[in-house]
Design a protein around this motif. Structure first.
Motif, PDB file in Angstrom:
ATOM      1  N   ARG A 184       0.836  -1.200   0.000  1.00 51.40           N
ATOM      2  CA  ARG A 184       0.000   0.000   0.000  1.00 51.40           C
ATOM      3  C   ARG A 184       0.870   1.249   0.000  1.00 51.40           C
ATOM      4  O   ARG A 184       0.566   2.226  -0.705  1.00 51.40           O
ATOM      5  N   GLU A 185       1.951   1.224   0.766  1.00 46.46           N
ATOM      6  CA  GLU A 185       2.860   2.365   0.777  1.00 46.46           C
ATOM      7  C   GLU A 185       3.605   2.483  -0.541  1.00 46.46           C
ATOM      8  O   GLU A 185       3.837   3.577  -1.050  1.00 46.46           O
ATOM      9  N   LEU A 186       3.981   1.333  -1.118  1.00 47.67           N
ATOM     10  CA  LEU A 186       4.701   1.353  -2.378  1.00 47.67           C
ATOM     11  C   LEU A 186       3.812   1.878  -3.507  1.00 47.67           C
ATOM     12  O   LEU A 186       4.254   2.684  -4.339  1.00 47.67           O
ATOM     13  N   ARG A 187       2.568   1.441  -3.541  1.00 50.53           N
ATOM     14  CA  ARG A 187       1.652   1.890  -4.596  1.00 50.53           C
ATOM     15  C   ARG A 187       1.466   3.400  -4.575  1.00 50.53           C
ATOM     16  O   ARG A 187       1.252   4.021  -5.615  1.00 50.53           O
ATOM     17  N   ALA A 188       1.551   3.987  -3.390  1.00 50.42           N
ATOM     18  CA  ALA A 188       1.377   5.430  -3.258  1.00 50.42           C
ATOM     19  C   ALA A 188       2.510   6.196  -3.933  1.00 50.42           C
ATOM     20  O   ALA A 188       2.371   7.391  -4.216  1.00 50.42           O
ATOM     21  N   HIS A 244      -3.578  22.618  -9.849  1.00 47.36           N
ATOM     22  CA  HIS A 244      -3.702  23.577 -10.949  1.00 47.36           C
ATOM     23  C   HIS A 244      -2.437  23.583 -11.804  1.00 47.36           C
ATOM     24  O   HIS A 244      -2.502  23.643 -13.042  1.00 47.36           O
ATOM     25  N   GLU A 245      -1.268  23.500 -11.143  1.00 45.20           N
ATOM     26  CA  GLU A 245       0.001  23.503 -11.875  1.00 45.20           C
ATOM     27  C   GLU A 245       0.136  22.267 -12.763  1.00 45.20           C
ATOM     28  O   GLU A 245       0.667  22.352 -13.883  1.00 45.20           O
ATOM     29  N   LEU A 246      -0.349  21.131 -12.288  1.00 46.74           N
ATOM     30  CA  LEU A 246      -0.270  19.911 -13.090  1.00 46.74           C
ATOM     31  C   LEU A 246      -1.210  19.978 -14.291  1.00 46.74           C
ATOM     32  O   LEU A 246      -0.865  19.504 -15.383  1.00 46.74           O
ATOM     33  N   LEU A 298       0.326  12.215 -11.215  1.00 49.29           N
ATOM     34  CA  LEU A 298       1.534  12.965 -10.882  1.00 49.29           C
ATOM     35  C   LEU A 298       1.419  13.704  -9.549  1.00 49.29           C
ATOM     36  O   LEU A 298       2.416  14.250  -9.062  1.00 49.29           O
ATOM     37  N   MET A 299       0.239  13.726  -8.948  1.00 46.93           N
ATOM     38  CA  MET A 299       0.075  14.416  -7.664  1.00 46.93           C
ATOM     39  C   MET A 299       0.986  13.840  -6.590  1.00 46.93           C
ATOM     40  O   MET A 299       1.426  14.541  -5.685  1.00 46.93           O
ATOM     41  N   ALA A 300       1.281  12.551  -6.686  1.00 47.81           N
ATOM     42  CA  ALA A 300       2.151  11.908  -5.691  1.00 47.81           C
ATOM     43  C   ALA A 300       3.628  12.090  -6.017  1.00 47.81           C
ATOM     44  O   ALA A 300       4.488  11.555  -5.305  1.00 47.81           O
ATOM     45  N   ASP A 301       3.922  12.841  -7.081  1.00 48.50           N
ATOM     46  CA  ASP A 301       5.293  13.058  -7.532  1.00 48.50           C
ATOM     47  C   ASP A 301       6.039  11.735  -7.672  1.00 48.50           C
ATOM     48  O   ASP A 301       7.112  11.533  -7.089  1.00 48.50           O
ATOM     49  N   PRO A 302       5.499  10.810  -8.460  1.00 52.62           N
ATOM     50  CA  PRO A 302       6.097   9.486  -8.563  1.00 52.62           C
ATOM     51  C   PRO A 302       7.394   9.492  -9.370  1.00 52.62           C
ATOM     52  O   PRO A 302       7.588  10.335 -10.258  1.00 52.62           O
ATOM     53  N   ALA A 303       8.257   8.525  -9.069  1.00 50.58           N
ATOM     54  CA  ALA A 303       9.460   8.320  -9.879  1.00 50.58           C
ATOM     55  C   ALA A 303       9.157   7.414 -11.056  1.00 50.58           C
ATOM     56  O   ALA A 303       9.918   7.358 -12.023  1.00 50.58           O
ATOM     57  N   LEU A 304       8.027   6.683 -10.975  1.00 55.11           N
ATOM     58  CA  LEU A 304       7.638   5.734 -12.012  1.00 55.11           C
ATOM     59  C   LEU A 304       6.186   5.978 -12.390  1.00 55.11           C
ATOM     60  O   LEU A 304       5.309   6.017 -11.525  1.00 55.11           O
ATOM     61  N   LEU A 305       5.933   6.123 -13.691  1.00 58.08           N
ATOM     62  CA  LEU A 305       4.580   6.344 -14.197  1.00 58.08           C
ATOM     63  C   LEU A 305       4.247   5.207 -15.162  1.00 58.08           C
ATOM     64  O   LEU A 305       4.953   4.985 -16.157  1.00 58.08           O
ATOM     65  N   LEU A 360      -7.031  16.437  -7.686  1.00 60.97           N
ATOM     66  CA  LEU A 360      -6.854  16.484  -6.232  1.00 60.97           C
ATOM     67  C   LEU A 360      -6.926  15.096  -5.600  1.00 60.97           C
ATOM     68  O   LEU A 360      -6.184  14.791  -4.661  1.00 60.97           O
ATOM     69  N   THR A 361      -7.804  14.239  -6.101  1.00 61.64           N
ATOM     70  CA  THR A 361      -7.953  12.909  -5.496  1.00 61.64           C
ATOM     71  C   THR A 361      -6.684  12.076  -5.638  1.00 61.64           C
ATOM     72  O   THR A 361      -6.501  11.090  -4.924  1.00 61.64           O
ATOM     73  N   GLY A 362      -5.790  12.476  -6.541  1.00 59.56           N
ATOM     74  CA  GLY A 362      -4.512  11.788  -6.644  1.00 59.56           C
ATOM     75  C   GLY A 362      -3.648  11.995  -5.416  1.00 59.56           C
ATOM     76  O   GLY A 362      -2.771  11.174  -5.117  1.00 59.56           O
ATOM     77  N   HIS A 363      -3.888  13.071  -4.695  1.00 55.38           N
ATOM     78  CA  HIS A 363      -3.123  13.341  -3.474  1.00 55.38           C
ATOM     79  C   HIS A 363      -3.465  12.344  -2.381  1.00 55.38           C
ATOM     80  O   HIS A 363      -2.604  11.966  -1.580  1.00 55.38           O
ATOM     81  N   THR A 364      -4.708  11.923  -2.336  1.00 57.19           N
ATOM     82  CA  THR A 364      -5.150  10.988  -1.304  1.00 57.19           C
ATOM     83  C   THR A 364      -5.319   9.571  -1.834  1.00 57.19           C
ATOM     84  O   THR A 364      -5.563   8.644  -1.053  1.00 57.19           O
ATOM     85  N   GLY A 365      -5.189   9.397  -3.149  1.00 56.65           N
ATOM     86  CA  GLY A 365      -5.353   8.062  -3.723  1.00 56.65           C
ATOM     87  C   GLY A 365      -6.748   7.509  -3.535  1.00 56.65           C
ATOM     88  O   GLY A 365      -6.930   6.304  -3.340  1.00 56.65           O
ATOM     89  N   THR A 366      -7.731   8.383  -3.623  1.00 62.38           N
ATOM     90  CA  THR A 366      -9.123   7.985  -3.399  1.00 62.38           C
ATOM     91  C   THR A 366      -9.956   8.265  -4.637  1.00 62.38           C
ATOM     92  O   THR A 366      -9.553   9.035  -5.523  1.00 62.38           O
ATOM     93  N   VAL A 367     -11.133   7.636  -4.711  1.00 63.07           N
ATOM     94  CA  VAL A 367     -12.052   7.902  -5.808  1.00 63.07           C
ATOM     95  C   VAL A 367     -12.806   9.202  -5.556  1.00 63.07           C
ATOM     96  O   VAL A 367     -12.916  10.061  -6.433  1.00 63.07           O
ATOM     97  N   GLN A 368     -13.326   9.343  -4.342  1.00 60.56           N
ATOM     98  CA  GLN A 368     -14.026  10.558  -3.947  1.00 60.56           C
ATOM     99  C   GLN A 368     -13.061  11.513  -3.233  1.00 60.56           C
ATOM    100  O   GLN A 368     -12.112  11.063  -2.580  1.00 60.56           O
ATOM    101  N   PRO A 369     -13.262  12.812  -3.377  1.00 65.33           N
ATOM    102  CA  PRO A 369     -12.362  13.768  -2.716  1.00 65.33           C
ATOM    103  C   PRO A 369     -12.490  13.738  -1.202  1.00 65.33           C
ATOM    104  O   PRO A 369     -13.586  13.547  -0.662  1.00 65.33           O
TER     105      PRO A 369
END
Length: 277
Positions: free
Chosen positions: A89-93, A138-140, A171-178, A115-124
């Protein structure tokens, strides 16, 4: 065919983002081998295309990279963590994952979807989004060239716009892998080209980001794609720099019919050569 194993890595990017060794996946109910003996390394700043016929094992391989499943045999390391020895779960984030099958409430506006990418949820989860997080969303949207969609409901956006919204969300989680699972699915020509351009800009603006894109069509590859992997019946047929892998003979062997390949100004296209009796 001789397997391509050479890798060209950008200067200073020797660290592995993904490392698979002897990886196999077997379906226990039918004893079917889905993946067989996969050895593969993805390094920082590399952009991979993953190609193969339907049933070759592409989706299963992407699920391993996304820490959504474990291998039957071998080792899978993603972002320095080995599956089976880490809280997935931590890795997926820390991994961005984009698929057209992703559940998204149609009434949410594009900014909220991101925004929901920040929390990894379907609903905000509104309490989790401070001003800094909202500004980042907004920047993304601006980075993906869709800032004008911020207030538009996701459900009325075009397929190409939705794809870019989902990439911004990832990209909200600033991932190293997409990871991108057929992001061009069902897009018309203008939408495809908009997404190709967006992926190219993304690669140029984020030199340490690694991407793996599952696709069926070479025309969908941006000039930023540096490497390719061809799968056939669960095994790696060829992998390495694109100019060594995306050849007529390699794709002919991969898809089982004559294929001709051309490249112009960094873009690829392929077609099946006509056979005569």
């Amino acid at each position: 065919m001789t397997e391509q194993t050479a890798h060209r890595t950008p200067a200073g990017t020797d660290d592995a983002v993904v490392a698979l060794s002897g990886v196999s996946v077997r379906r226990y109910t039918t004893d079917q081998v889905i993946l067989d003996g996969i050895d593969w390394t993805v390094r920082a700043g590399e952009h991979w295309a993953l190609l193969g016929a339907n049933g070759a094992g592409k989706t299963t391989l992407l699920r391993l990279l996304g820490a959504l499943m474990h291998p039957t045999a071998g080792t899978v390391e993603v972002l320095g963590a080995r599956l089976g020895r880490v809280d997935v779960r931590e890795l997926r984030a820390r991994i961005g994952h984009v698929t057209s099958a992703q559940r998204v409430p149609q009434d949410l506006d594009a900014h909220t979807v991101v925004l929901t990418g920040h929390t990894g949820t379907v609903q905000p989860l509104w309490r989790m989004y401070d001003d800094e997080v909202r500004q980042r969303a907004h920047e993304l949207l601006a980075e993906l060239d869709i800032k004008e969609l911020a207030d538009r409901p996701y459900g009325v956006c075009s397929g190409g716009q939705r794809a870019r919204i989902l990439i911004a969300r990832a990209l909200m989680a600033d991932p190293a892998l997409l990871l991108l699972d057929e992001p061009f699915n069902a897009l018309d020509l203008p939408s495809r080209e908009d997404l190709v351009e967006a992926m190219h800009r993304l690669a140029e603006g984020r030199p340490r980001l690694s991407t793996v894109t599952v696709t069926h069509h070479l025309e969908e590859l941006s000039p930023a794609v540096s490497h390719a992997l061809l799968l056939r019946e669960g095994r790696i047929l060829s992998h390495g720099p694109v100019e060594e892998v995306l050849t007529g003979p390699s794709l002919t062997a991969c898809f089982g019919r004559p294929v001709q390949v051309s490249r112009h100004e960094g873009r690829w296209w392929a077609y099946s050569a006509r056979t005569h009796a």
